[in-house]
Design an enzyme around this catalytic site. Sequence first.
Site, PDB file in Angstrom:
ATOM      1  N   GLY A 197      -1.580   2.659   6.647  1.00 36.82           N
ATOM      2  CA  GLY A 197      -2.026   2.137   7.825  1.00 36.82           C
ATOM      3  C   GLY A 197      -1.147   0.486   8.031  1.00 36.82           C
ATOM      4  O   GLY A 197      -1.601  -0.250   8.724  1.00 36.82           O
ATOM      5  N   LYS A 198      -0.110   0.370   7.068  1.00 40.96           N
ATOM      6  CA  LYS A 198       0.483  -0.908   7.234  1.00 40.96           C
ATOM      7  C   LYS A 198       0.968  -1.295   8.560  1.00 40.96           C
ATOM      8  O   LYS A 198       0.728  -2.389   9.187  1.00 40.96           O
ATOM      9  CB  LYS A 198       1.413  -0.980   6.096  1.00 40.96           C
ATOM     10  N   THR A 199       2.064  -0.356   9.086  1.00 42.01           N
ATOM     11  CA  THR A 199       2.624  -0.739  10.467  1.00 42.01           C
ATOM     12  C   THR A 199       1.339  -0.705  11.595  1.00 42.01           C
ATOM     13  O   THR A 199       1.515  -1.612  12.492  1.00 42.01           O
ATOM     14  CB  THR A 199       3.479   0.485  10.618  1.00 42.01           C
TER      15      THR A 199
ATOM     16  N   ASP B  60       0.321  25.024 -13.430  1.00 41.48           N
ATOM     17  CA  ASP B  60      -0.971  24.593 -14.257  1.00 41.48           C
ATOM     18  C   ASP B  60      -0.417  23.897 -15.560  1.00 41.48           C
ATOM     19  O   ASP B  60      -1.143  22.935 -15.984  1.00 41.48           O
ATOM     20  CB  ASP B  60      -1.916  25.857 -14.507  1.00 41.48           C
TER      21      ASP B  60
ATOM     22  N   GLY C 278       0.866  -1.062  -0.045  1.00 43.00           N
ATOM     23  CA  GLY C 278       0.133   0.070   0.092  1.00 43.00           C
ATOM     24  C   GLY C 278       0.745   1.155   0.016  1.00 43.00           C
ATOM     25  O   GLY C 278       2.134   1.306   0.199  1.00 43.00           O
ATOM     26  N   PRO C 279       0.104   2.418  -0.248  1.00 40.40           N
ATOM     27  CA  PRO C 279       1.153   3.621  -0.249  1.00 40.40           C
ATOM     28  C   PRO C 279       1.415   4.187   1.130  1.00 40.40           C
ATOM     29  O   PRO C 279       0.645   3.398   2.164  1.00 40.40           O
ATOM     30  CB  PRO C 279       0.084   4.496  -1.053  1.00 40.40           C
TER      31      PRO C 279
ATOM     32  N   GLY D 124       1.471   5.918   4.486  1.00 36.55           N
ATOM     33  CA  GLY D 124       0.488   6.575   5.409  1.00 36.55           C
ATOM     34  C   GLY D 124      -0.902   5.729   5.495  1.00 36.55           C
ATOM     35  O   GLY D 124      -1.804   6.170   5.933  1.00 36.55           O
TER      36      GLY D 124
ATOM     37  N   GLU E 277      -7.365  33.186  -9.916  1.00 34.41           N
ATOM     38  CA  GLU E 277      -7.994  32.061  -9.164  1.00 34.41           C
ATOM     39  C   GLU E 277      -9.483  32.010  -9.574  1.00 34.41           C
ATOM     40  O   GLU E 277     -10.082  30.940  -9.545  1.00 34.41           O
ATOM     41  CB  GLU E 277      -7.855  32.302  -7.781  1.00 34.41           C
TER      42      GLU E 277
END
Length: 625
Positions: free
Chosen positions: A218-220, A511, A213-214, A216, A436
Amino acid sequence: MAKYSRYIIFVVLLGLAISWWVSVNQANRAQTLKTSDFVARLGAGEIATVEIQGTQLSGELRKADGKATHYRTFWVADQRTLMEELNSAQAALAAKPPQPGEKPLSFTYDVKQSRFSDGVLANIIPTVLMLVLFIGFWVFIMRQAQAGGGQAMAFGRSRAKRIAGNTARVTFDDVAGVDEAKLELAEIVDFLKNPKKYSTLGARIPKGVLLLGPPGSGKTLLARAVAGEAGVPFFHISGSDFVEMFVGVGASRVRDLFEQAKAHKPCIIFIDEIDAVGRQRFAGFGGGHDEREQTLNQLLVEMDGFEANSGVILIAATNRPDVLDPALLRPGRFDRRVTVDHADLNGRKAILGVHARGKPVAEDVSLEVLARRTPGFSGADLANMLNEAALIAARYGKTRIEMADLESAIDRVIAGPERKSRLISEKEKGIIAYHEVGHALLAELLEHSDPLHKVSILPRGQALGYTLSLPVEDKYLTTRSELMDNITVMLGGRAAEDLFYGEVTTGAHNDLQRATAIARAMVMEYGMSDTLGPRVLGKRQSQVFLGRDIMEDRDYSEETAERIDSEVQRIIEECYTRAKETIRKHSVPVKTIVGELLEKETLTSEEVQAILYGGQQPEPLPISA
């Protein structure tokens, strides 16, 4: 600092002892007197003691301040004259036999003080003290050498940190948003709790579980939850802890790790970032016998050498599964692969609920709204967002976290912190506002673009202003119309500058980069070009030696390359033309929105819609081709 305190104390004491010994030697250094000076000082009563050895005289001189210094001289007259002078001066007298090579006992008798003083003791004490200090210093060096030898022997020991089962308090209740992964790992927990349930049926639990997984996601945290649920020892180590510059150290640490695990089974070994040691072999120069590959070979042997149901399970995590060696991924080693991806809408809501525990949250906070406004956020991003909101609330002296604090935290995580101190001229503020508003107008009008959420001219991070668009729902596929509308929205800022100022600025640099990348991917990867047809142009090859960085191998001719450039240019120009035409048609509301934005600095989508539609809410204009 505390671990070196005893060494510092020893060095200070040694320095003080040496200084004292040097001062004593200087104080005991004898001064050579002429015979006439000796007689004059003897008559003046300055001679305290006299020691006779043949024709040489030595002793102590009395000073007015009470201090004594040593002297020496030679006597050439007869002994009777000397004795008479000494008796009249009442000096302490001592005699030594003049035999060479013999060290006789020297003592003096002080007539005035009526005491004996041992001259040998003053010479023995510094010598004994220096001998003791030398022996102590030698013992210190030997202990350090032994300690260094012990560290050298422990160099090949595993650096894994063991967490006892009763201290790993993370459970599956603390993990949210990855329900499928939790179900996959629940079998691991059940096996560790009830191994006979599986061994009776002849079932073999997976020897290894690979979490993909990417960063952050939650693997650990999942691995710690498995250890907390099972209540077994948990060995945690990073893949980089195995590899050293010395040959054989990594393999030795792998052996020691698995020996410790077998001694504490049932247990779990968790290797974080296993790609640091598990990269594909025979990649690079010099063959396949470097230290990293030896470490990987030992890891392969240890994993495949497990006995059935031994109670030792290996869990590893990586965000680069493409670089791992095939032998590591085959059945019998990592039997099960669990994908831990970014959470969807419901998952983000559950994650926010977990991280909101124990925090004083106001009643106006809606976790569902926050989940909708944070698409693409990982679990780590959501935890950081809630922490930032708590910090913002504390900064303003609040007792609860309000929705406004969470909104500000989302902007901070996405665009960076506000930079109100940056001084911007009125002319540049106007250019930024039109830029913007160009983005915001197209995001609001185009049918397939993500709806507008907020537009601001407050500098954040590296941006002078920002326009935030959020999808209504999670998307896993993107259509050609959506890509075309996204490119048009990206080019809206430059189009507004060109229309209202007659020239463009460098503010559209990012952009243009993003728009060009999307257009090129449409032509070369997604087959969305009518001219070139549904084909992939350019072969993506992976170089393991270069860390599998994606490199493009041109498998097309120069003529095709020109057609690719022409098609990319056509897409960019078509979207840019659509952007300018749309903004020109709505130039009046654009100016009104710009005026409001310059005054308030931040406008929500509702405020923009009120100006654009005049209180009515028509359907977005179908401008897409």
